[in-house]
Scaffold this motif. Structure first.
Motif, short mmCIF file in Angstrom:
data_model
loop_
_atom_site.label_atom_id
_atom_site.label_comp_id
_atom_site.label_asym_id
_atom_site.label_seq_id
_atom_site.Cartn_x
_atom_site.Cartn_y
_atom_site.Cartn_z
N LYS A 69 -10.91 -13.82 -2.42
CA LYS A 69 -11.02 -13.30 -1.06
C LYS A 69 -11.63 -14.32 -0.10
CE LYS A 69 -9.02 -9.40 -1.14
NZ LYS A 69 -7.84 -9.20 -0.26
N GLU A 70 -12.44 -15.21 -0.63
CA GLU A 70 -13.03 -16.26 0.19
C GLU A 70 -12.01 -17.31 0.58
OE1 GLU A 70 -16.46 -19.77 -0.09
OE2 GLU A 70 -16.19 -18.36 -1.75
N ARG A 71 -11.14 -17.68 -0.37
CA ARG A 71 -10.20 -18.77 -0.14
C ARG A 71 -8.81 -18.28 0.24
NH1 ARG A 71 -10.11 -23.03 0.91
NH2 ARG A 71 -9.01 -24.15 -0.71
N PHE A 72 -8.39 -17.14 -0.31
CA PHE A 72 -7.02 -16.64 -0.09
C PHE A 72 -7.07 -15.16 0.27
CE2 PHE A 72 -7.06 -19.94 -3.38
CZ PHE A 72 -6.28 -20.91 -2.78
N PRO A 73 -7.55 -14.83 1.48
CA PRO A 73 -7.74 -13.41 1.86
C PRO A 73 -6.45 -12.61 1.91
CG PRO A 73 -8.04 -14.88 3.75
CD PRO A 73 -7.97 -15.76 2.54
N GLY A 74 -5.30 -13.27 1.94
CA GLY A 74 -4.04 -12.54 1.99
C GLY A 74 -3.61 -11.96 0.65
N ILE A 75 -4.23 -12.37 -0.44
CA ILE A 75 -3.88 -11.85 -1.77
C ILE A 75 -4.62 -10.53 -1.99
CG2 ILE A 75 -4.00 -12.27 -4.26
CD1 ILE A 75 -3.83 -15.24 -3.71
N GLU A 76 -3.89 -9.50 -2.35
CA GLU A 76 -4.51 -8.21 -2.68
C GLU A 76 -4.97 -8.25 -4.14
OE1 GLU A 76 -5.20 -6.19 -0.50
OE2 GLU A 76 -3.74 -6.35 1.13
N VAL A 77 -6.05 -7.51 -4.42
CA VAL A 77 -6.62 -7.51 -5.77
C VAL A 77 -6.75 -6.08 -6.28
CG1 VAL A 77 -8.57 -8.21 -7.22
CG2 VAL A 77 -7.92 -9.62 -5.24
N LEU A 78 -6.22 -5.84 -7.46
CA LEU A 78 -6.35 -4.55 -8.14
C LEU A 78 -7.24 -4.75 -9.35
CD1 LEU A 78 -3.49 -2.01 -8.80
CD2 LEU A 78 -5.25 -2.42 -10.50
N ILE A 79 -8.34 -4.01 -9.42
CA ILE A 79 -9.34 -4.17 -10.46
C ILE A 79 -9.10 -3.18 -11.60
CG2 ILE A 79 -11.79 -3.87 -11.00
CD1 ILE A 79 -11.42 -6.42 -9.59
N ILE A 80 -9.18 -3.68 -12.84
CA ILE A 80 -9.13 -2.82 -14.02
C ILE A 80 -10.55 -2.77 -14.59
CG2 ILE A 80 -8.18 -2.46 -16.33
CD1 ILE A 80 -5.77 -4.13 -15.49
N THR A 81 -11.08 -1.58 -14.74
CA THR A 81 -12.45 -1.45 -15.23
C THR A 81 -12.54 -0.38 -16.30
OG1 THR A 81 -14.74 -1.04 -14.56
CG2 THR A 81 -13.05 0.22 -13.43
N GLY A 82 -13.55 -0.50 -17.17
CA GLY A 82 -13.76 0.51 -18.20
C GLY A 82 -14.23 1.83 -17.59
N LYS A 95 -16.20 -5.45 -1.93
CA LYS A 95 -15.95 -6.89 -1.79
C LYS A 95 -14.51 -7.20 -1.39
CE LYS A 95 -19.61 -8.29 -5.01
NZ LYS A 95 -20.44 -8.99 -4.00
N GLY A 96 -13.70 -6.16 -1.19
CA GLY A 96 -12.36 -6.38 -0.66
C GLY A 96 -11.21 -6.07 -1.59
N ALA A 97 -11.49 -5.44 -2.75
CA ALA A 97 -10.40 -5.07 -3.67
C ALA A 97 -9.50 -4.02 -3.02
CB ALA A 97 -10.97 -4.54 -4.99
N TYR A 98 -8.22 -4.11 -3.29
CA TYR A 98 -7.24 -3.17 -2.72
C TYR A 98 -7.35 -1.81 -3.40
CZ TYR A 98 -2.66 -0.86 -2.88
OH TYR A 98 -1.65 0.06 -2.89
N GLU A 99 -7.54 -1.82 -4.72
CA GLU A 99 -7.52 -0.59 -5.50
C GLU A 99 -8.14 -0.86 -6.86
OE1 GLU A 99 -7.74 2.56 -5.76
OE2 GLU A 99 -5.84 3.06 -4.75
N TYR A 100 -8.51 0.20 -7.57
CA TYR A 100 -8.98 0.01 -8.95
C TYR A 100 -8.37 1.08 -9.83
CZ TYR A 100 -12.22 3.99 -8.69
OH TYR A 100 -12.76 5.24 -8.59
N ILE A 101 -8.38 0.82 -11.13
CA ILE A 101 -7.88 1.77 -12.11
C ILE A 101 -8.75 1.63 -13.36
CG2 ILE A 101 -6.19 0.17 -13.14
CD1 ILE A 101 -4.26 2.61 -13.28
N THR A 102 -9.02 2.74 -14.03
CA THR A 102 -9.93 2.73 -15.18
C THR A 102 -9.16 2.74 -16.50
OG1 THR A 102 -10.10 5.15 -15.11
CG2 THR A 102 -11.76 3.90 -13.91
N LYS A 103 -9.76 2.05 -17.49
CA LYS A 103 -9.22 2.07 -18.85
C LYS A 103 -9.72 3.30 -19.59
CE LYS A 103 -8.90 -2.95 -19.77
NZ LYS A 103 -9.41 -4.03 -20.62
N PRO A 104 -8.92 3.84 -20.50
CA PRO A 104 -7.50 3.48 -20.73
C PRO A 104 -6.66 4.06 -19.60
CG PRO A 104 -8.13 5.33 -22.11
CD PRO A 104 -9.38 4.92 -21.40
N PHE A 105 -5.84 3.20 -18.98
CA PHE A 105 -5.09 3.64 -17.81
C PHE A 105 -3.68 4.10 -18.18
CE2 PHE A 105 -4.67 -0.99 -18.09
CZ PHE A 105 -3.29 -1.14 -18.17
#
Length: 443
Positions: A69-82, A95-105
């Motif tokens: 997000k600091e260097r390439f703000p145009g890239i969207e980020v999807l977070i995978i978390t437990g 911090k700017g993530a587009y979306e998140y999804i939890t495991k097991p997804f």
């Protein structure tokens, strides 16, 4: 619009499963095992979406998110978390993530989130395209009573399912821009952006930035990105009017896009994918320009997959009256005037005129006449005097003109042809400027 997606996941089974599913959906998907590998790849290639696990060796997902997000703000980020790490997901969203999804997804749920992102990017491109090309609409009409124009409409119909480049030839004002819009809005790309740029109206530098956008890296700051027409028109159509006014350097860059489907923003280091259909137009004959090495032959061959010649209005005068009716309806509505048509004399004058400015000139003539006309019909008096001079006089008792009147009208016609230069007109007429002045004063 296809997405380039990078997966950062240290679990082999999850990563391979994601990679297979995304490719099956038609996305360009790539894989890395940790955050450091992902960041290196992002610094060297273009991506639209990063799907990253929170917990990874060497560099975790949160740090990777911050760096991206600091260097390439145009890239969207999807977070995978437990399941037990919701706090990390909340932090990622801040911090700017587009979306998140939890495991097991659920894989279908993840694919739906990716699809929603793609649709959001499409909508964003369409909105930007609308702002860039304000006033664009689908209400396009082309009058085709003549055989020549009917043949053109048949070609448009035949290529509606094609993505091939089109080259449109024809004089100024013949309707090349209108035809380009019709080709787009009858094609399978009709719901995607249509943008237009006139290469003759911009300097090389401005045209380069308009087409390809730019990147500027600020020390210890994000990359400042300005998207160009090629990028905004992704999955749609870009119309390049007066293509022969484009410099050799820009011609080469355009050729690369057509051949490779990618380009570099001005000042950028990473290639950007672009799926664009190009329609080009010129009023010049390109063949001599190729011989003179002013136009790249390979680019001409790439653009000239389908060639359409739009004839000048004087060569399809069967369309004159329906065109007049079309422009009349448009302008009387805009000006709130009640005008039903054209008088016989006005129609006769228009039929006898050669229209060097073609359909565009006719449009302007009708608009002017609608503004000036006070009665229910457009009369000869509402037409420009220069147009009326072209009328072939008939010897009717109530319309016979004197020699002086004919001479004066002829002189005014020559002045009009010289752009108002009376000295030049006098020389062409073989008289002094003083004699010309006296002739005009006698009016």
């Amino acid at each position: 619009m296809s997405l380039r997606i990078l997966i950062a996941e240290d679990e082999d089974i999850t990563r391979k499963h994601l990679l297979y599913a995304l490719k099956k959906e038609g996305y360009e998907a790539f894989e890395t095992r940790n955050g450091r590998e992902a960041l290196t790849l992002i610094e060297n290639e273009h991506f639209d979406l990063l799907i990253t696990d929170v917990r990874m060796p060497e560099m975790d997902g949160i740090e990777l998110l911050e760096r991206v997000k600091e260097r390439f703000p145009g890239i969207e980020v999807l977070i995978i978390t437990g399941f037990g790490s919701i706090d990390a997901a909340v932090e990622a969203m801040k911090k700017g993530a587009y979306e998140y999804i939890t495991k097991p997804f659920n894989l279908d749920e993840l694919l739906l989130k990716v699809k929603n992102l793609r649709e959001r990017k499409i909508l964003k491109s369409e909105n930007l395209a609308f702002k860039t090309f304000y006033g664009m609409h689908k209400g396009i009409s082309i009058i085709a009573r003549s055989t020549a124009m009917k043949n053109i409409m048949e070609v448009v119909e035949r290529i509606r399912d094609s993505d091939s480049c089109v080259l449109i030839a024809g004089e100024h004002g013949a309707g090349k821009s209108l035809l380009a819009r019709m080709i787009h809005f009858t094609s399978r790309r009709q719901h995607m952006p249509f943008l237009s740029v006139n290469c003759a109206t911009l300097t090389d530098r401005l045209l380069e930035e308009e087409l390809f956008g730019s990147e500027q890296t600020i020390t210890h700051g994000p990359v400042q990105v300005r998207r160009g027409f090629v990028e905004i028109a992704d999955s749609g159509t870009l119309f390049l009017n007066e293509i022969t006014d484009m410099s050799h350097d820009l011609q080469n860059r355009l050729l690369k896009i057509i051949e490779d489907g990618e380009f570099y923003r001005t000042g950028g280091r990473l290639p950007v994918k672009a799926n664009v259909r190009f329609i080009a137009a010129s009023h010049k004959d390109i063949a001599p320009l190729i011989k003179e090495e002013r136009f790249i032959a390979e680019l001409y061959y790439r653009l000239n997959v389908v060639e359409i010649f739009v004839p000048p209005l004087r060569e399809h005068m069967e369309d004159l009256e329906p065109l007049c009716d079309f422009f009349l309806r448009r302008h009387r509505g805009a000006l709130n005037k009640r005008i039903d048509g054209f008088s016989e004399e006005a129609t006769e004058i228009l039929r006898g005129y050669s229209f060097p400015g073609n359909v565009r000139e006719l449009d302007n003539i009708v608009e002017r006449a609608v503004m000036l006309e006070k009665g229910p019909l457009i009369t000869a008096g509402s037409l420009p005097r220069s147009i009326r001079m072209y009328r072939i006089e008939t010897f009717q008792p109530d319309r016979i003109q004197t020699i002086e009147e004919l001479t004066r009208e002829y002189a005014e016609k020559i002045i009009a042809l010289t752009g108002g230069d009376k000295l030049k007109a006098a020389r062409l007429l073989g008289i002094s400027e003083l004699s010309l002045w006296k002739l005009l004063k006698e009016k």
